[in-house]
Design an enzyme around this catalytic site. Structure first.
Site, PDB file in Angstrom:
ATOM      1  N   SER A 135      82.061 109.948 117.188  1.00 55.58           N
ATOM      2  CA  SER A 135      80.872 109.816 116.338  1.00 55.58           C
ATOM      3  C   SER A 135      81.077 110.501 114.987  1.00 55.58           C
ATOM      4  CB  SER A 135      79.628 110.357 117.042  1.00 55.58           C
ATOM      5  OG  SER A 135      79.663 111.752 117.145  1.00 55.58           O
ATOM      6  N   HIS A 178      83.873 122.104 114.639  1.00 51.94           N
ATOM      7  CA  HIS A 178      83.601 122.711 115.943  1.00 51.94           C
ATOM      8  C   HIS A 178      82.089 122.933 116.075  1.00 51.94           C
ATOM      9  CE1 HIS A 178      84.440 124.846 119.608  1.00 51.94           C
ATOM     10  NE2 HIS A 178      83.633 125.800 119.203  1.00 51.94           N
ATOM     11  N   ASP A 207      90.337 126.591 117.374  1.00 47.16           N
ATOM     12  CA  ASP A 207      89.061 126.644 116.651  1.00 47.16           C
ATOM     13  C   ASP A 207      89.036 127.835 115.698  1.00 47.16           C
ATOM     14  OD1 ASP A 207      88.131 124.349 117.974  1.00 47.16           O
ATOM     15  OD2 ASP A 207      87.514 125.539 119.700  1.00 47.16           O
TER      16      ASP A 207
HETATM   17  C1  GAR Z   1      82.114 117.173 118.451  1.00 50.72           C
HETATM   18  O1  GAR Z   1      80.928 117.834 118.852  1.00 50.72           O
HETATM   19  C2  GAR Z   1      83.112 118.159 117.898  1.00 50.72           C
HETATM   20  O2  GAR Z   1      82.516 119.175 117.153  1.00 50.72           O
HETATM   21  C3  GAR Z   1      83.736 118.700 119.157  1.00 50.72           C
HETATM   22  O3  GAR Z   1      83.914 117.562 119.959  1.00 50.72           O
HETATM   23  C4  GAR Z   1      82.872 116.628 119.679  1.00 50.72           C
HETATM   24  C5  GAR Z   1      83.481 115.281 119.408  1.00 50.72           C
HETATM   25  O4  GAR Z   1      82.482 114.309 119.282  1.00 50.72           O
HETATM   26  N1  GAR Z   1      84.969 119.363 118.886  1.00 50.72           N
HETATM   27  C6  GAR Z   1      85.384 120.466 119.522  1.00 50.72           C
HETATM   28  O5  GAR Z   1      84.762 120.984 120.443  1.00 50.72           O
HETATM   29  C7  GAR Z   1      86.700 121.068 119.024  1.00 50.72           C
HETATM   30  N2  GAR Z   1      86.969 122.284 119.691  1.00 50.72           N
HETATM   31  P1  GAR Z   1      82.789 112.930 118.571  1.00 50.72           P
HETATM   32  O6  GAR Z   1      84.018 112.353 119.276  1.00 50.72           O
HETATM   33  O7  GAR Z   1      81.591 112.085 118.827  1.00 50.72           O
HETATM   34  O8  GAR Z   1      83.042 113.187 117.117  1.00 50.72           O
END
Ligand code: GAR
Length: 201
Positions: free
Chosen positions: A13, A109, A145
């Site tokens: 997303s 993050h 992170d």
């Molecule tokens: C997001 O919330 C991002 O911040 C997190 O994974 C999700 C991915 O969502 N990332 C982490 O936790 C990195 N340590 P998305 O695939 O819908 O963008």
């Protein structure tokens, strides 16, 4: 234009929010050169194909990190990537990868770092009982992170929240924050002062 290499592992997303902002003209100085996944059936890869963006999958499962990262690097170089965008890329990068793109890798993050690195940051924050939550966009260094922060966005935790509703509202912030951070980096109007500070010049 600055050429972005988007690395992801799942839903995508954040990637889609960035792609929408590029298409609407809100991010005029960048383009997506390649969308790269380490997971074969990442939903984001199908979404990227629908947008006619170049995609590539390098499956990481069962492979040594250094070797897998070398394949990822080769694909980024073939596509002349200037800036690497980690968008839910749920795998640590090797030092070799990080050194190949010095201060040219961004991550988002879903917490106010340095609190709650790692998996399920929103649930970690909710269960800790914080009253302010949010997200961080930062340059990537060798640690998880971790790295010089570009920007953060904060939201209050509501009495009516559960971990799910909190994560949804953090995600809405992420979708704005990532493009804002990319625009700032793309503008070149910043300097990194020592190991910590990124500021406008
Ligand atoms: C997001 O919330 C991002 O911040 C997190 O994974 C999700 C991915 O969502 N990332 C982490 O936790 C990195 N340590 P998305 O695939 O819908 O963008």
């Amino acid at each position: 234009k600055l050429r972005l290499g988007v690395l992801l592992s799942g839903r995508g997303s954040n990637f889609l929010a960035i792609a929408n902002n590029i298409r609407s003209g809100a991010l005029p100085n960048v383009e997506i050169a390649i969308v790269l996944s380490n997971i074969a059936d990442a939903p984001a890869i199908a979404a990227a194909r629908q947008l006619n963006l170049p995609t590539k999958v390098h499956v990481s499962k069962g492979r040594p990190r250094a070797e897998h990262d070398r394949d990822m690097l080769a694909t980024l170089r073939e596509n002349n990537v200037d800036l690497v965008i980690l968008a839910g890329y749920m795998r640590l990068l090797s030092p070799e990868f990080i050194h190949a793109f010095p201060t040219r890798i961004l991550n988002i993050h879903p917490s106010l770092l340095p609190a709650f690195p790692g998996l399920d940051a929103q649930t970690q924050a909710f269960e800790y009982g914080v009253k302010i939550a949010g997200c961080t966009v930062h340059f990537v260094d060798e640690h998880l992170d971790h790295g010089v922060m570009i920007l953060q966005r904060a939201i209050p935790v509501l009495d009516t929240d559960d971990a799910h509703s909190l994560a949804e509202r953090i995600l809405a912030e992420e979708h704005q924050a990532y493009s804002e951070a990319i625009a700032r980096v793309a503008s070149g109007q910043y300097e990194i002062d020592g190991r910590r500070y990124m500021k406008r010049v």
